[in-house]
Design a protein around this motif. Structure first.
Motif, mmCIF file in Angstrom:
data_model
loop_
_atom_site.group_PDB
_atom_site.id
_atom_site.type_symbol
_atom_site.label_atom_id
_atom_site.label_comp_id
_atom_site.label_asym_id
_atom_site.label_seq_id
_atom_site.Cartn_x
_atom_site.Cartn_y
_atom_site.Cartn_z
ATOM 1 N N ARG A 274 -2.259 -4.265 -9.551
ATOM 2 C CA ARG A 274 -1.036 -4.982 -9.308
ATOM 3 C C ARG A 274 -0.149 -4.734 -10.264
ATOM 4 N NH1 ARG A 274 -4.913 -9.299 -8.061
ATOM 5 N NH2 ARG A 274 -5.108 -9.566 -5.776
ATOM 6 N N ALA A 275 -0.301 -4.790 -11.649
ATOM 7 C CA ALA A 275 0.368 -4.400 -12.714
ATOM 8 C C ALA A 275 1.062 -3.179 -12.907
ATOM 9 C CB ALA A 275 -0.250 -4.938 -14.135
ATOM 10 N N GLN A 276 0.133 -2.124 -12.361
ATOM 11 C CA GLN A 276 0.907 -0.971 -12.286
ATOM 12 C C GLN A 276 1.796 -0.612 -11.410
ATOM 13 O OE1 GLN A 276 -2.408 1.704 -11.869
ATOM 14 N NE2 GLN A 276 -3.006 2.018 -14.028
ATOM 15 N N ILE A 277 1.750 -1.305 -10.424
ATOM 16 C CA ILE A 277 2.564 -1.058 -9.254
ATOM 17 C C ILE A 277 3.975 -1.989 -9.629
ATOM 18 C CG2 ILE A 277 3.299 -1.858 -6.819
ATOM 19 C CD1 ILE A 277 0.306 -1.306 -6.176
ATOM 20 N N ALA A 278 3.865 -2.859 -10.218
ATOM 21 C CA ALA A 278 5.032 -3.697 -10.796
ATOM 22 C C ALA A 278 5.705 -3.100 -11.725
ATOM 23 C CB ALA A 278 4.378 -5.260 -11.129
ATOM 24 N N ALA A 279 5.228 -2.321 -12.249
ATOM 25 C CA ALA A 279 6.000 -1.785 -13.548
ATOM 26 C C ALA A 279 6.250 -0.200 -13.137
ATOM 27 C CB ALA A 279 4.786 -1.390 -14.688
ATOM 28 N N THR A 280 5.783 0.352 -12.175
ATOM 29 C CA THR A 280 5.978 1.811 -11.819
ATOM 30 C C THR A 280 6.377 2.124 -10.435
ATOM 31 O OG1 THR A 280 3.928 2.565 -11.556
ATOM 32 C CG2 THR A 280 4.545 2.661 -13.765
ATOM 33 N N GLY A 281 6.092 1.272 -9.792
ATOM 34 C CA GLY A 281 6.106 1.551 -8.066
ATOM 35 C C GLY A 281 5.096 2.061 -7.588
ATOM 36 N N SER A 282 3.932 2.498 -8.307
ATOM 37 C CA SER A 282 2.736 3.156 -7.969
ATOM 38 C C SER A 282 1.480 2.794 -8.920
ATOM 39 C CB SER A 282 2.980 4.735 -7.882
ATOM 40 O OG SER A 282 1.868 5.371 -6.999
ATOM 41 N N TYR A 283 0.370 3.616 -8.543
ATOM 42 C CA TYR A 283 -0.642 3.188 -9.331
ATOM 43 C C TYR A 283 -1.787 4.512 -9.339
ATOM 44 C CZ TYR A 283 -3.535 2.183 -5.111
ATOM 45 O OH TYR A 283 -4.024 2.115 -4.118
ATOM 46 N N VAL A 284 -2.641 4.502 -10.303
ATOM 47 C CA VAL A 284 -3.400 5.820 -10.456
ATOM 48 C C VAL A 284 -4.823 5.433 -10.039
ATOM 49 C CG1 VAL A 284 -4.344 7.648 -12.017
ATOM 50 C CG2 VAL A 284 -2.070 6.539 -12.606
ATOM 51 N N HIS A 285 -5.326 6.310 -8.983
ATOM 52 C CA HIS A 285 -6.811 6.046 -8.513
ATOM 53 C C HIS A 285 -7.575 6.522 -9.529
ATOM 54 C CE1 HIS A 285 -4.895 6.231 -4.225
ATOM 55 N NE2 HIS A 285 -5.363 4.991 -4.367
ATOM 56 N N THR A 286 -8.668 5.870 -9.424
ATOM 57 C CA THR A 286 -9.926 6.563 -10.300
ATOM 58 C C THR A 286 -10.509 7.578 -9.493
ATOM 59 O OG1 THR A 286 -11.542 5.188 -9.384
ATOM 60 C CG2 THR A 286 -10.412 4.040 -11.174
ATOM 61 N N THR A 287 -11.274 8.270 -10.245
ATOM 62 C CA THR A 287 -11.993 9.452 -9.325
ATOM 63 C C THR A 287 -12.935 9.049 -8.053
ATOM 64 O OG1 THR A 287 -11.874 10.992 -11.433
ATOM 65 C CG2 THR A 287 -13.317 11.542 -9.584
ATOM 66 N N ASP A 288 -13.556 7.960 -8.546
ATOM 67 C CA ASP A 288 -14.070 7.528 -7.382
ATOM 68 C C ASP A 288 -13.301 7.122 -6.311
ATOM 69 O OD1 ASP A 288 -17.037 7.940 -8.421
ATOM 70 O OD2 ASP A 288 -16.658 5.939 -9.523
ATOM 71 N N GLU A 289 -12.202 6.285 -6.622
ATOM 72 C CA GLU A 289 -11.289 5.727 -5.493
ATOM 73 C C GLU A 289 -10.705 7.103 -4.760
ATOM 74 O OE1 GLU A 289 -10.239 1.869 -8.356
ATOM 75 O OE2 GLU A 289 -8.803 3.350 -7.886
ATOM 76 N N LEU A 290 -10.425 7.899 -5.447
ATOM 77 C CA LEU A 290 -9.805 9.015 -5.027
ATOM 78 C C LEU A 290 -10.735 9.811 -3.937
ATOM 79 C CD1 LEU A 290 -6.953 11.149 -5.140
ATOM 80 C CD2 LEU A 290 -8.563 12.384 -6.328
ATOM 81 N N THR A 291 -12.101 10.091 -4.487
ATOM 82 C CA THR A 291 -13.066 10.589 -3.504
ATOM 83 C C THR A 291 -13.461 9.902 -2.228
ATOM 84 O OG1 THR A 291 -13.967 11.832 -5.527
ATOM 85 C CG2 THR A 291 -15.535 11.446 -3.437
ATOM 86 N N HIS A 292 -13.725 8.650 -2.534
ATOM 87 C CA HIS A 292 -14.053 7.729 -1.258
ATOM 88 C C HIS A 292 -12.900 7.637 -0.291
ATOM 89 C CE1 HIS A 292 -16.693 5.191 0.993
ATOM 90 N NE2 HIS A 292 -15.819 4.425 1.129
ATOM 91 N N GLY A 293 -11.545 7.418 -1.021
ATOM 92 C CA GLY A 293 -10.516 7.313 -0.051
ATOM 93 C C GLY A 293 -10.211 8.635 0.716
ATOM 94 N N ALA A 294 -10.321 9.775 0.233
ATOM 95 C CA ALA A 294 -10.375 11.135 1.109
ATOM 96 C C ALA A 294 -11.249 11.071 2.000
ATOM 97 C CB ALA A 294 -10.295 12.070 0.053
ATOM 98 N N ARG A 295 -12.488 10.773 1.766
ATOM 99 C CA ARG A 295 -13.380 10.508 2.895
ATOM 100 C C ARG A 295 -12.913 9.320 3.903
ATOM 101 N NH1 ARG A 295 -18.532 11.156 -1.469
ATOM 102 N NH2 ARG A 295 -18.361 13.096 -1.547
#
Length: 382
Positions: free
Chosen positions: A50-71
């Protein structure tokens, strides 16, 4: 290798990318962490996002989040029949790539490792995400490997008619090609602030299967072949509100994609009349079913040739049964399964497969893949 004779071309407009939706981010993260208890409690992670989105408009996925999100995106792809193995998707995190050379070399690595030894592995390479209001890296190709199409002076064509327009664009940038039926197109890579660059894929990155037939000796004389890795390059991967415009993704081919579509469609290679003639079929009227008989033999040739060479492929009957198994697995897990009947049912002998005899619901479940400028579904590439 950069294409000899390559000429700079000005950058084309990018589609605007909206800021990440905090609600979509939270929904994804809660489901991701629920399905992966080893990741720990989700609440501390939500506070950071939430803090990252408020500051930049986006956020950075962790490697685990990226992997499971793609699946999850593969699992939610309504046009894909091959989702039974969504958990086995191999994910390459390429978010640090910045230059066109970086992207090209990593794409070559994707193709080489995916097809090593002929055992095709479902793989996705995820390049840097788009940032709100900024340009992003992309490739112009709809697939990493496609065959060129050329117009001839007599009004005919050589190669894939479906790629004539793209081939003309590449030739306008200095690429020539050999003018043959199976010339692999160059990869057009564009990064922010630079003109598009063209690269020739090395032979080691292109696994191809020469086609023959188990009974018809003349079939090999047709000189047909097809590449083994159907890697879609122009889908936008959306995970929790973060957009990844460059995320080439491949499964393996279903035989009908090559034989009943690429080779049989009248606006593609249109080979049914040629095969029927070589088979000696009566083509004087449609009721002889010469098209159907020729299509079956085309499909036999493709499946037999891939299996002969030890290259992964599947037939539409087997893959239909696997999809039914996927439906049962997801129902047990309490998850809905979106499906587009017109894509799930194979283009050959549809009513002889179990996927034909039921209805499906189309839903926009996220994460998912979405069209870029021109796009197709990851596992129904044609």
């Amino acid at each position: 290798m950069i294409v000899p004779g390559y000429r700079d071309h000005p950058a084309e407009p990018w589609d605007p990318i909206a800021p990440a939706d905090p609600g979509e981010a939270e929904d994804f993260l809660r489901r991701c962490y629920l399905e992966n208890p080893r990741l720990g409690p989700v609440e501390p992670r939500l506070a950071i996002v939430r803090a990252q989105i408020a500051a930049t408009g986006s956020y950075v996925h962790t490697t685990d989040e990226l992997t499971h999100g793609a699946r999850m995106a593969w699992r939610n792809s309504s046009r894909c029949i091959g989702r039974l193995y969504w958990r086995s998707l191999r994910v390459f995190d390429r978010r640090r790539a910045r230059t066109a050379d970086d992207i090209f070399h990593l794409v070559v690595h994707h193709l080489e490792t995916t097809a090593a030894g002929g055992r095709i592995r479902p793989t996705i390479s995820i390049f840097p995400p788009a940032q709100p209001g900024r340009a992003h890296a992309r490739v112009w190709n709809e697939q990493l490997i496609r065959y060129a199409g050329y117009r001839t002076e007599d009004g005919g064509h050589v190669g894939d008619p479906g790629q004539i327009a793209f081939t003309d664009r590449m030739r306008g940038l200095g690429w020539q090609g050999k003018g043959e039926a199976f010339d692999v197109l160059p990869l057009a890579v564009e990064v922010p602030g630079e003109p598009v660059r063209l690269y020739e894929l090395p032979e080691r990155a292109i696994l191809e299967v020469p086609l023959a037939h188990p009974e018809f000796g003349w079939f090999a004389e047709l000189g047909l072949r097809w590449h083994a890795v159907p890697a879609i390059a122009n889908l936008r991967l959306s995970i929790g509100g973060v957009q990844y415009p460059l995320a080439p993704f491949n499964g393996w081919y279903m035989g009908t994609e090559i034989a009943a579509r690429n080779f049989a469609d009248t606006d593609r290679y249109d080979l049914l009349p040629l095969v029927a003639a070589r088979m000696g079929l009566d083509t004087s009227q449609e009721s002889t079913l010469w098209r159907d008989r020729a299509m079956v033999e085309l499909n036999r040739a493709v499946l037999w040739s891939f299996e002969r060479d030890g290259v992964t492929i599947t037939d539409h009957h087997t893959e239909s049964r696997r999809f039914i198994a996927h439906l049962r697995n997801e129902e047990k897990a309490g998850r809905p399964v979106p499906a587009d009947w017109t894509w799930i049912v194979p283009p050959l002998s549809g009513s002889a497969t179990p996927v034909f005899h039921r209805y499906y619901e189309e839903m926009d479940l996220r994460p998912n893949f979405y069209p870029g400028e021109e796009a197709h579904c990851p596992m129904r590439s044609h």
